[in-house]
Write a protein that holds these residues in place. Sequence first.
Motif, PDB file in Angstrom:
ATOM      1  N   LYS A  67       0.834  -1.207   0.000  1.00 56.30           N
ATOM      2  CA  LYS A  67       0.000   0.000   0.000  1.00 56.30           C
ATOM      3  C   LYS A  67       0.865   1.253   0.000  1.00 56.30           C
ATOM      4  O   LYS A  67       0.553   2.248  -0.655  1.00 56.30           O
ATOM      5  N   ASP A  68       1.968   1.179   0.748  1.00 55.80           N
ATOM      6  CA  ASP A  68       2.864   2.327   0.857  1.00 55.80           C
ATOM      7  C   ASP A  68       3.505   2.663  -0.490  1.00 55.80           C
ATOM      8  O   ASP A  68       3.824   3.822  -0.752  1.00 55.80           O
ATOM      9  N   THR A  69       3.702   1.640  -1.337  1.00 55.87           N
ATOM     10  CA  THR A  69       4.296   1.907  -2.650  1.00 55.87           C
ATOM     11  C   THR A  69       3.228   2.301  -3.660  1.00 55.87           C
ATOM     12  O   THR A  69       3.515   2.405  -4.853  1.00 55.87           O
ATOM     13  N   GLY A  70       1.998   2.484  -3.197  1.00 54.94           N
ATOM     14  CA  GLY A  70       0.959   3.018  -4.069  1.00 54.94           C
ATOM     15  C   GLY A  70       0.050   1.976  -4.693  1.00 54.94           C
ATOM     16  O   GLY A  70      -0.825   2.308  -5.497  1.00 54.94           O
ATOM     17  N   TYR A  71       0.251   0.699  -4.350  1.00 56.87           N
ATOM     18  CA  TYR A  71      -0.620  -0.343  -4.889  1.00 56.87           C
ATOM     19  C   TYR A  71      -1.759  -0.605  -3.917  1.00 56.87           C
ATOM     20  O   TYR A  71      -1.562  -0.620  -2.705  1.00 56.87           O
ATOM     21  N   ASP A  72      -2.948  -0.820  -4.456  1.00 55.15           N
ATOM     22  CA  ASP A  72      -4.068  -1.103  -3.571  1.00 55.15           C
ATOM     23  C   ASP A  72      -4.020  -2.587  -3.208  1.00 55.15           C
ATOM     24  O   ASP A  72      -3.978  -3.457  -4.074  1.00 55.15           O
ATOM     25  N   ALA A  73      -3.980  -2.843  -1.930  1.00 52.72           N
ATOM     26  CA  ALA A  73      -3.858  -4.225  -1.466  1.00 52.72           C
ATOM     27  C   ALA A  73      -4.680  -4.382  -0.202  1.00 52.72           C
ATOM     28  O   ALA A  73      -5.043  -3.392   0.446  1.00 52.72           O
ATOM     29  N   ILE A  74      -4.993  -5.621   0.131  1.00 51.18           N
ATOM     30  CA  ILE A  74      -5.750  -5.868   1.356  1.00 51.18           C
ATOM     31  C   ILE A  74      -5.283  -7.177   1.965  1.00 51.18           C
ATOM     32  O   ILE A  74      -5.032  -8.156   1.264  1.00 51.18           O
ATOM     33  N   ALA A  75      -5.106  -7.168   3.293  1.00 51.69           N
ATOM     34  CA  ALA A  75      -4.692  -8.375   4.011  1.00 51.69           C
ATOM     35  C   ALA A  75      -5.927  -9.069   4.569  1.00 51.69           C
ATOM     36  O   ALA A  75      -6.809  -8.422   5.126  1.00 51.69           O
ATOM     37  N   LEU A  76      -5.963 -10.385   4.423  1.00 50.84           N
ATOM     38  CA  LEU A  76      -7.091 -11.158   4.951  1.00 50.84           C
ATOM     39  C   LEU A  76      -6.579 -12.328   5.793  1.00 50.84           C
ATOM     40  O   LEU A  76      -5.601 -12.984   5.430  1.00 50.84           O
ATOM     41  N   THR A  77      -7.245 -12.594   6.905  1.00 49.78           N
ATOM     42  CA  THR A  77      -6.970 -13.825   7.647  1.00 49.78           C
ATOM     43  C   THR A  77      -7.585 -14.975   6.845  1.00 49.78           C
ATOM     44  O   THR A  77      -8.359 -14.752   5.910  1.00 49.78           O
ATOM     45  N   GLY A  78      -7.256 -16.199   7.220  1.00 39.96           N
ATOM     46  CA  GLY A  78      -7.848 -17.347   6.537  1.00 39.96           C
ATOM     47  C   GLY A  78      -9.370 -17.277   6.594  1.00 39.96           C
ATOM     48  O   GLY A  78     -10.063 -17.497   5.607  1.00 39.96           O
ATOM     49  N   GLN A  79      -9.872 -16.941   7.777  1.00 42.37           N
ATOM     50  CA  GLN A  79     -11.326 -16.825   7.954  1.00 42.37           C
ATOM     51  C   GLN A  79     -11.915 -15.778   7.016  1.00 42.37           C
ATOM     52  O   GLN A  79     -12.911 -16.025   6.338  1.00 42.37           O
ATOM     53  N   GLN A  80     -11.295 -14.592   6.988  1.00 41.66           N
ATOM     54  CA  GLN A  80     -11.818 -13.513   6.142  1.00 41.66           C
ATOM     55  C   GLN A  80     -11.749 -13.876   4.656  1.00 41.66           C
ATOM     56  O   GLN A  80     -12.563 -13.402   3.861  1.00 41.66           O
ATOM     57  N   ALA A  81     -10.780 -14.737   4.305  1.00 39.82           N
ATOM     58  CA  ALA A  81     -10.632 -15.132   2.906  1.00 39.82           C
ATOM     59  C   ALA A  81     -11.584 -16.268   2.546  1.00 39.82           C
ATOM     60  O   ALA A  81     -11.588 -16.740   1.424  1.00 39.82           O
TER      61      ALA A  81
END
Lengths: 401, 401
Positions: A86-100
């Motif tokens: 995200k800091d380098t300008g790419y949109d990203a999202i972190a997910l736990t196994g459950q959230q995924a």
Amino acid sequence: MTTVIQKYGGSSLESISKMRAIANKIIESKKIYDKIVIIVSAMGDTTNNLIGLSNEACKSPSKRELDMLLATGEQISASLLTMILKDTGYDAIALTGQQAGVHTKGIFCNAKISDIDISFVNKHLNKGKIVIIAGFQGVNEKGETTTLGRGGSDTTAVAFAARLGCKCEIYTDVEGIYSVDPRLYRKAKKLNFISYEEMKEMSHLGAKVMECRSVEIGHSYQVPIYVASSLNDATGTLIKEWDKKVEKRSITGLSVTDDVLMVTLKNIPYSSSNVAEVFTLLAEAGVSVDIISQTLPRAGLVNLSFTASAQDYKSVKEAMEVIAQKHSNVEIKKDNEIIKLSVVGTGMRTQSGVAAKMFRIFADNQIEFQQVTTSEISISYTLDKTYKQKAVDAVATAFNL
Amino acid sequence: MTTVIQKYGGSSLESISKMRAIANKIIESKKIYDKIVIIVSAMGDTTNNLIGLSNEACKSPSKRELDMLLATGEQISASLLTMILKDTGYDAIALTGQQAGVHTKGIFCNAKISDIDISFVNKHLNKGKIVIIAGFQGVNEKGETTTLGRGGSDTTAVAFAARLGCKCEIYTDVEGIYSVDPRLYRKAKKLNFISYEEMKEMSHLGAKVMECRSVEIGHSYQVPIYVASSLNDATGTLIKEWDKKVEKRSITGLSVTDDVLMVTLKNIPYSSSNVAEVFTLLAEAGVSVDIISQTLPRAGLVNLSFTASAQDYKSVKEAMEVIAQKHSNVEIKKDNEIIKLSVVGTGMRTQSGVAAKMFRIFADNQIEFQQVTTSEISISYTLDKTYKQKAVDAVATAFNL
């Protein structure tokens, strides 16, 4: 729309600076693929450190809580890698196994993926986000965190690739799959490809790069699995379906299992119930028996040999003590100085003569083997430990591995 | 059926051996209470270490991922403490904030608890289990992990006590609430009780034992909050409703806020719009202004002073530069060598003369103050830093704190 799953192992994520290098690799991939899902392991030694804490807490930690504890490792690496992207300008999202949406069944610490609800991941992919998923974990029907056991992050990666119908790239600390472990045989060749069956057989026989389970899922769902280094761009190994038109080689790989326990029972009064009793006792003790061999009956007595993992030494010993009490004239010999050497190749199915060639190699090099066993695509021998290097060198050279 | 919530802070959980001591404390409590819910903070420096990693990853880490990262800290301590309890033969279960039914709303890193679905916790309590909950965290309406900001584990504990209608015990590294911070005044007395209002005022004025928010929830739901040491059995402090029949004391506590920034603007052309402009600029810069004082207009000019936190120095400076450009004859003085000393007591409502007594103390001790402000149950003075110890000693002695 092209999609890819990439999995990064713990050693490639062990520090923030290493994570930055991985982030750059992901950004390069984003130029090629429209949709990218990243599966991460825990940073470096995190998992071992958490297991250490749990062992300090008590001798046999509750498996439910151990899963809750261990699952944090991958959550940490997923969130940090996402911050960097995200800091380098790419949109990203972190997910736990459950959230995924990783649903599991079965026991804690060794759960199986029962289903993946892909909708949440797809929602983010469709928005152009790079999705970073904590590997090795899921959630069971009670909402409890579960982990997937050894190689669980690879399993997560291959399962997502199966669900999304795309390729799976496994980035690790080796450059691919070798015909022989390069630590055993310096001249070992890196394979450009290996069939699912060969890879499963080699994993089963001791090759440590990929766990059998991930390869099985890949095989079932025909997921191309590419194994390569996370540190450089050298061509790795593609695990795929065997292509009989193209492939000529009879033997793809050689693997060695150390610490084999071999037990020989001499002079057992010959009857099928006596032999059955031995293996019933071992099964009851939870011992997984590998190679079994038996001599022809002679004067109503037989000799019986079997191998097991040296880890099961205590259980085997106890089972054998029961046998010794029943048949006082039985002589029991436990040998811990044994290895198993196996050659694997789907080509064996159509090319005969591999067994004959192996016997010839052993004879020419004065290598004595104790047992031999075959599967459809492998032949395994038990040998005294002292023959290990000599046998590896001779076989690898003869088959040009 | 008696129920209790106990919260254990990070320093009391910083190692497995300290956790074992806490487990014993919980087991002792189990002899008294039928149902026990434990809220835990992260072990020792875990949260700071995770924040360190995130700062190494990037300058301003994504708050969503920071929450996912930080939430692992409490999950680790919850699972380890549960392992220890289970190992000693007690049935216990570790739950993440999400599993415990903690629903939140609002921004990441500073979410508020919107609701607690208590059914899951009750189910386990009814089976006789000790329920160990990861504090400081919950899940928002999108299923994302959120954290509750400073003092978040205390907030979790008080919210659960409110929901279960029971007492809340906060075990920490101090023995309770003191009339004055013992590091400032060696002879400070530990209070047996303090009213919600006094505690809120003292937290607001810089006392660090309890965050204002937890006390507010306790006050709203009339939760008795008992603050005591996790290391010994010394009687702690009960935070409860003020009992006017029993209590005679006028002043309960004294608190000091360091690092106060005081700004004086001299010679502002007097008009309400000029004064309003100053505070509008500060508000737009996100600066929280504390004490404001203004001289009477003289020759059409006024002097205006206000205090803010020294952390906001940069924002204040920028806002003042705008003012300086507008009113070229305004003289701006920023003083960073200021402290705020406050006395707090619900008794002030019914007992007059506290202000008079304070002025007398300052006069007798040659202590000059710069500003004074009062709330219903407190009086605060800004003083030059050099008077700090002298003022604390004089006030604490005079009011027998």
